[in-house]
Design a protein around this motif. Structure first.
Motif, short mmCIF file in Angstrom:
data_model
loop_
_atom_site.label_atom_id
_atom_site.label_comp_id
_atom_site.label_asym_id
_atom_site.label_seq_id
_atom_site.Cartn_x
_atom_site.Cartn_y
_atom_site.Cartn_z
N PHE A 209 0.85 -1.18 0.00
CA PHE A 209 0.00 0.00 0.00
C PHE A 209 0.89 1.23 0.00
N GLY A 210 0.59 2.17 -0.86
CA GLY A 210 1.34 3.42 -0.85
C GLY A 210 0.70 4.44 0.07
N GLY A 211 1.37 5.55 0.24
CA GLY A 211 0.78 6.65 0.99
C GLY A 211 0.98 6.59 2.48
N ALA A 212 -0.11 6.62 3.22
CA ALA A 212 -0.08 6.83 4.67
C ALA A 212 0.50 5.64 5.42
N GLU A 213 1.20 5.95 6.50
CA GLU A 213 1.73 4.92 7.38
C GLU A 213 0.80 4.61 8.55
N GLY A 214 -0.14 5.49 8.81
CA GLY A 214 -1.08 5.30 9.90
C GLY A 214 -2.31 6.15 9.68
N LEU A 215 -3.29 6.00 10.55
CA LEU A 215 -4.54 6.73 10.41
C LEU A 215 -4.36 8.24 10.46
N ASP A 216 -3.43 8.70 11.28
CA ASP A 216 -3.21 10.14 11.36
C ASP A 216 -2.70 10.68 10.02
N ASP A 217 -1.75 9.95 9.39
CA ASP A 217 -1.29 10.35 8.06
C ASP A 217 -2.42 10.28 7.04
N TRP A 218 -3.26 9.25 7.16
CA TRP A 218 -4.39 9.07 6.25
C TRP A 218 -5.34 10.26 6.33
N VAL A 219 -5.61 10.72 7.55
CA VAL A 219 -6.47 11.88 7.73
C VAL A 219 -5.84 13.12 7.10
N ARG A 220 -4.55 13.33 7.32
CA ARG A 220 -3.88 14.51 6.76
C ARG A 220 -3.91 14.49 5.23
N LEU A 221 -3.76 13.30 4.64
CA LEU A 221 -3.80 13.20 3.18
C LEU A 221 -5.17 13.59 2.62
N VAL B 29 -9.11 11.57 17.12
CA VAL B 29 -9.72 10.24 17.12
C VAL B 29 -8.85 9.26 16.35
N ALA B 30 -8.29 9.69 15.22
CA ALA B 30 -7.45 8.82 14.40
C ALA B 30 -6.20 8.38 15.13
N GLU B 31 -5.57 9.30 15.85
CA GLU B 31 -4.34 8.96 16.58
C GLU B 31 -4.63 7.92 17.67
N GLU B 32 -5.72 8.11 18.38
CA GLU B 32 -6.10 7.16 19.43
C GLU B 32 -6.45 5.80 18.83
N ALA B 33 -7.18 5.83 17.71
CA ALA B 33 -7.58 4.58 17.07
C ALA B 33 -6.38 3.81 16.55
N GLN B 34 -5.40 4.50 15.98
CA GLN B 34 -4.23 3.80 15.46
C GLN B 34 -3.45 3.11 16.56
N GLU B 35 -3.37 3.75 17.71
CA GLU B 35 -2.68 3.12 18.84
C GLU B 35 -3.37 1.82 19.24
N LEU B 36 -4.70 1.81 19.20
CA LEU B 36 -5.45 0.60 19.52
C LEU B 36 -5.24 -0.47 18.45
N LEU C 226 -11.14 14.98 14.38
CA LEU C 226 -10.92 13.76 13.60
C LEU C 226 -9.49 13.27 13.75
N LEU C 227 -8.53 14.19 13.73
CA LEU C 227 -7.14 13.79 13.88
C LEU C 227 -6.89 13.17 15.25
#
Length: 298
Positions: free
Chosen positions: A135-147, A166-173, A163-164
């Motif tokens: 998969f290209g692009g984001a390494e995590g949900l936070d990067d995905w949101v920024r994109l 929530v994304a950071e917390e979700a990625q940690e989980l 949203l950012l």
């Protein structure tokens, strides 16, 4: 195959799946007229996936796989058997609470079965041998949101910040789950066929987005919009039993995993009703800074 007999099959957005009559029997024909994310190998990947899970999940038989012919302009084809049953999105709304629970357990068991099919790493399937790409692009949900922030520029600054968070917390989980599995990635009632009398699942269709990914992705998809308590509780109970976890924890992970799809869909609002509904839901999640949030009525 007699192309004159093709009629569009209801339920999809792609317009590439048809019902065909041949020798008195009905089959399903998928025409790969436009290259998707899988490119020229899409028909081979879809056929390989159906063969992989045949006997483990209720999927169609592969009857013919035909490569495209650039010289004549003939697109690639995948011909499969026609499965019985009625689309789940038509069945679920008319069920009683008790019936929702029956179907919910069926769905939960199906999702659990998929979640138990291991893959060595995450990535897209790139060919008929089901080799896994990257998969290209984001390494995590936070990067995905920024994109995807440019597509959400109509949101307030507070909502984008929410949203950012929530994304950071979700990625940690999500990072706490150290394995990958086969993911259908579009597992919702529209892509389930159900016997309306017994409520048994007779088919799982439309594998075009399947990949190797997070074990809770499909559970999040199943519970994204369909939140009737009897149905949700039954889905989670069946899933939790299979994977020896608590239903509440499974739901936390499911909502976290589904944020990837919600962000992608929300960025495409205006293209179809599902994208619009996803954007409405994601904005509620961002405003409340809670991945379990649901939009207020009205």
């Amino acid at each position: 195959m007699d192309f004159a007999s093709l009629t569009p099959l209801e339920g999809g957005w792609s317009g590439q799946t048809f019902l065909a009559e041949a020798a008195g029997e009905r089959h399903v024909v998928r025409i790969y007229a436009e290259p998707g994310s899988r490119g020229e190998q899409a028909h081979e990947v879809d056929a390989a996936l159906l063969r992989l899970v045949r006997g483990l999940l209720p999927v169609a038989d592969v009857l013919e796989v035909r490569r495209g012919d650039p010289a004549t302009g003939m697109p690639a084809l995948l011909v499969t058997s026609l499965l019985p049953g009625e689309r789940g999105d038509l069945v679920l709304p008319r069920l009683t609470n008790a019936e929702q629970a029956i179907l919910g357990r069926e769905v939960g068991a199906l999702v659990a079965a998929l979640g138990g099919m291991p893959q060595l790493r995450a990535g897209p399937f790139v060919d008929g041998d089901l080799r896994i790409g990257t998969f290209g692009g984001a390494e995590g949900l936070d990067d995905w949101v920024r994109l995807h922030e440019p597509a959400l520029d109509h949101w307030s600054d507070d909502d984008r910040a929410g949203l950012l968070a929530v994304a950071e917390e979700a990625q940690e989980l999500l990072d706490s789950v150290g394995r990958h599995c086969l993911v259908h990635s579009d597992l919702n009632p529209k892509n389930l066929l159900v016997d309306p009398t017994t409520l048994r699942i007779t088919g799982l269709v439309d594998w075009e987005f399947a990949h190797a990914g997070h074990p809770f992705t499909d559970l999040g998809n199943v519970l994204r919009f369909d939140r009737q308590p009897a149905y949700v509780e039954a889905v989670l109970a069946a899933y939790a039993e299979r994977h020896d976890t608590e239903p509440a924890q499974a739901l936390h992970l499911a909502r976290a995993a589904d944020l990837w799809a919600l962000v992608d869909l929300a960025a495409r609002r205006g293209q179809n009703p599902v994208a619009d509904q996803a954007e409405h839901l994601l904005r509620a999640v961002a405003a409340e800074r809670d991945r379990h949030a649901w939009p207020a009525a009205g």
